[in-house]
Design an enzyme around this catalytic site. Structure first.
Site, short mmCIF file in Angstrom:
data_model
loop_
_atom_site.label_atom_id
_atom_site.label_comp_id
_atom_site.label_asym_id
_atom_site.label_seq_id
_atom_site.Cartn_x
_atom_site.Cartn_y
_atom_site.Cartn_z
N ARG A 138 7.94 7.16 -3.53
CA ARG A 138 8.78 5.97 -3.38
C ARG A 138 8.02 5.07 -4.52
O ARG A 138 8.68 4.34 -5.15
CB ARG A 138 8.61 5.45 -2.12
CG ARG A 138 9.33 3.94 -1.85
CD ARG A 138 9.20 3.38 -0.59
NE ARG A 138 10.04 4.29 0.21
CZ ARG A 138 9.70 4.51 1.56
NH1 ARG A 138 8.84 4.30 2.20
NH2 ARG A 138 10.44 5.42 2.32
N TYR A 139 6.73 5.12 -4.63
CA TYR A 139 6.12 4.23 -5.34
C TYR A 139 5.30 5.30 -6.42
O TYR A 139 5.12 6.29 -6.17
CB TYR A 139 4.87 3.87 -4.62
CG TYR A 139 4.86 2.84 -3.48
CD1 TYR A 139 5.48 1.53 -3.51
CD2 TYR A 139 4.88 3.40 -2.46
CE1 TYR A 139 5.86 0.88 -2.58
CE2 TYR A 139 4.99 2.40 -1.21
CZ TYR A 139 5.36 1.42 -1.23
OH TYR A 139 5.74 0.60 -0.22
N ARG B 180 1.64 7.21 -5.77
CA ARG B 180 1.20 7.75 -4.70
C ARG B 180 2.57 8.45 -4.17
O ARG B 180 3.62 7.87 -4.14
CB ARG B 180 0.57 6.87 -3.65
CG ARG B 180 1.35 5.60 -3.37
CD ARG B 180 0.49 4.56 -3.06
NE ARG B 180 0.66 3.43 -2.19
CZ ARG B 180 1.33 2.48 -3.07
NH1 ARG B 180 1.52 2.33 -4.28
NH2 ARG B 180 2.01 1.32 -2.27
N CYS C 259 4.74 9.29 19.92
CA CYS C 259 4.79 7.77 20.40
C CYS C 259 6.16 7.35 20.62
O CYS C 259 7.24 7.76 19.50
CB CYS C 259 4.36 7.10 19.16
SG CYS C 259 2.65 7.68 18.54
N CYS D 112 8.25 5.80 17.47
CA CYS D 112 7.94 6.61 16.16
C CYS D 112 8.89 6.27 15.13
O CYS D 112 10.21 6.59 15.60
CB CYS D 112 7.56 8.12 16.58
SG CYS D 112 7.51 9.00 14.80
N ARG E 88 9.56 8.26 12.87
CA ARG E 88 10.13 9.37 12.46
C ARG E 88 10.56 10.29 13.57
O ARG E 88 10.43 11.63 13.51
CB ARG E 88 9.08 10.16 11.41
CG ARG E 88 8.88 9.81 10.23
CD ARG E 88 8.25 10.60 9.29
NE ARG E 88 7.94 9.88 8.00
CZ ARG E 88 6.63 9.43 7.44
NH1 ARG E 88 5.72 9.75 8.38
NH2 ARG E 88 6.58 8.89 6.30
N ASP F 119 8.52 -2.50 6.56
CA ASP F 119 8.95 -1.28 5.85
C ASP F 119 10.36 -1.60 5.79
O ASP F 119 11.08 -1.88 6.67
CB ASP F 119 8.67 0.07 6.49
CG ASP F 119 7.93 1.09 5.49
OD1 ASP F 119 8.73 1.28 4.43
OD2 ASP F 119 6.83 1.24 5.78
N LYS G 224 7.22 -1.29 1.40
CA LYS G 224 6.36 -2.21 2.37
C LYS G 224 6.68 -3.72 1.62
O LYS G 224 6.39 -3.79 0.67
CB LYS G 224 5.25 -1.74 2.63
CG LYS G 224 5.15 -0.70 3.50
CD LYS G 224 3.94 -0.12 3.69
CE LYS G 224 3.73 1.26 4.42
NZ LYS G 224 4.40 2.26 3.56
#
Ligand SMILES: *Cc1c(COP(=O)(O)O)cnc(C)c1O
Ligand code: SF4
Length: 346
Positions: A90-91, A94, A107, A110, A112, A310, A317
């Site tokens: 996305r960036y 990175r 979690c 989550c 995802r 996000d 972000k």
């Protein structure tokens, strides 16, 4: 206490973590979203407290069956930015490398949650991993590789070493970052072999620990982090701001101090994502800002995380801190101090 992860409704019943009358409804939740609690986490739950913040993060709840129209299975747009399987780019500088879709715990909030779990996308095959590494090699703007998933520290030291050796051979990759819950939820896993694997690239390596409540920072968790840091790995934290878990400046202050005491620099406080069946965890941005403003006056600058959202749809972000400055029509600026008092500048 069980010596392995609890993953089924029957196991949660046997451990008295859920009430028998709730089992039919929770079975429906379990059919949709994976469940796992490590022994460490099951042991941390106060079974007498119906509002226990550890239970709230890991035990299934009927509220998860409610999906709002604005919620999505891919709330932060991983798919639109995935050029090859396992990579999210996305960036410019990175990428995420998602080598595994399994976690030691699941979690309930989550982002995802539609992709992780024992029935999720599993572990990247050797061929797909090769293709992902080839993508990183071909893009020399990629300065940092972030291993996430899933939880990359569930991989065996042998598999992690293979990935690290693949990254070691790519000169433009300077930083390797792992996002994980393992040091807190399964601290014994952070052993000599795993640490050697994390360091096998020879590159500067960071571990970002995901923890949301100060009770997760047990003596064993702190010792596991100390082993990583003593081995030369730098650590940062990430926390999800969650209603019923840590939506309170005192609790967050204790958590951030626990990180700093452990030599972990607080990095991100995430506003919860629009993941399906998670509306009971979400507060408004205004509520989040009030909590973050209360943190500013209360604890050391070392303890301050960046409050981020996000942006839904894969736009990355954004900082969503409360604003300390406002501009007047005259051009003057009003700066608010940590007590909430305004001051004119210049
Ligand atoms: C969050 C995220 C990152 C990491 O962002 P940082 O601000 O560097 O922590 C990188 N790539 C993607 C796709 C992300 O969602
Ligand atoms: S450990 Fe991370 S990826 Fe795994 S369930 Fe929790 S939030 Fe999701």
């Amino acid at each position: 206490m069980s010596d392995r992860a609890l993953t089924t409704i029957n196991e949660l019943l046997a451990e008295h973590l859920i009430a028998p009358e709730n089992a039919p409804t929770l079975t429906k939740v379990a059919d949709r979203y994976a469940i796992a609690l490590t022994p460490t986490i099951a042991d941390l739950i106060d079974r007498r407290d119906p509002l226990d913040p550890i239970a709230a993060q890991f035990l299934p709840k009927a509220a998860e069956l409610l999906q709002l129209p604005e919620e999505s299975g891919d709330p932060i747009g991983d798919h639109v930015h995935s050029p090859v399987e396992g990579i999210v780019h996305r960036y410019p500088d990175r990428v995420l490398l998602k080598a595994v879709h399994v976690c030691p715990v699941y979690c309930r909030f989550c982002f995802r949650r539609e992709m992780v779990g024992p029935d999720g996308d599993g572990t990247l095959s050797a061929d797909k991993l090769k293709a992902a590494l080839a993508y990183i090699r071909e893009h020399d703007d990629i300065w940092e590789v972030i291993l996430t998933g899933g939880d990359p520290l569930v991989l065996s030291p042998r598999r992690l070493t293979a990935i690290m050796e693949g990254l070691a051979a790519i000169p433009h990759v300077r930083i390797i970052r792992f996002h994980t819950r393992v040091p807190a939820v399964d601290p014994a896993r952070i052993d000599v072999a795993l640490i050697a694997a994390l360091k096998a690239s020879g590159k500067t390596t960071y571990v970002a620990l995901h923890a949301n409540h100060p009770r997760e920072m047990t003596a064993d968790a702190r010792a596991a982090c100390a082993r990583l840091i003593d081995a030369g790995i730098a650590m940062v934290s990430q926390t999800v701001l969650l209603r019923g878990v840590n939506d309170d400046a005192t609790i967050l202050a204790d958590l951030m101090r626990a990180f700093v005491e452990t030599r972990i620099k607080p990095y991100y406080l995430h506003h919860p994502d629009l993941a399906p069946g998670t509306s009971h965890f979400r507060l408004s941005i205004a509520e989040g800002q009030a909590i973050v403003a209360a943190l500013r006056g209360r604890i050391s600058g070392l303890c301050q995380p960046s409050y981020v959202l996000d942006i839904p749809g894969g736009h990355g972000k954004a900082l969503v801190h409360p604003n300390d400055i406002t501009a007047e029509k005259s051009g003057d600026i009003i700066v608010t101090d940590f007590r909430g008092m305004p001051h004119r500048y210049p």
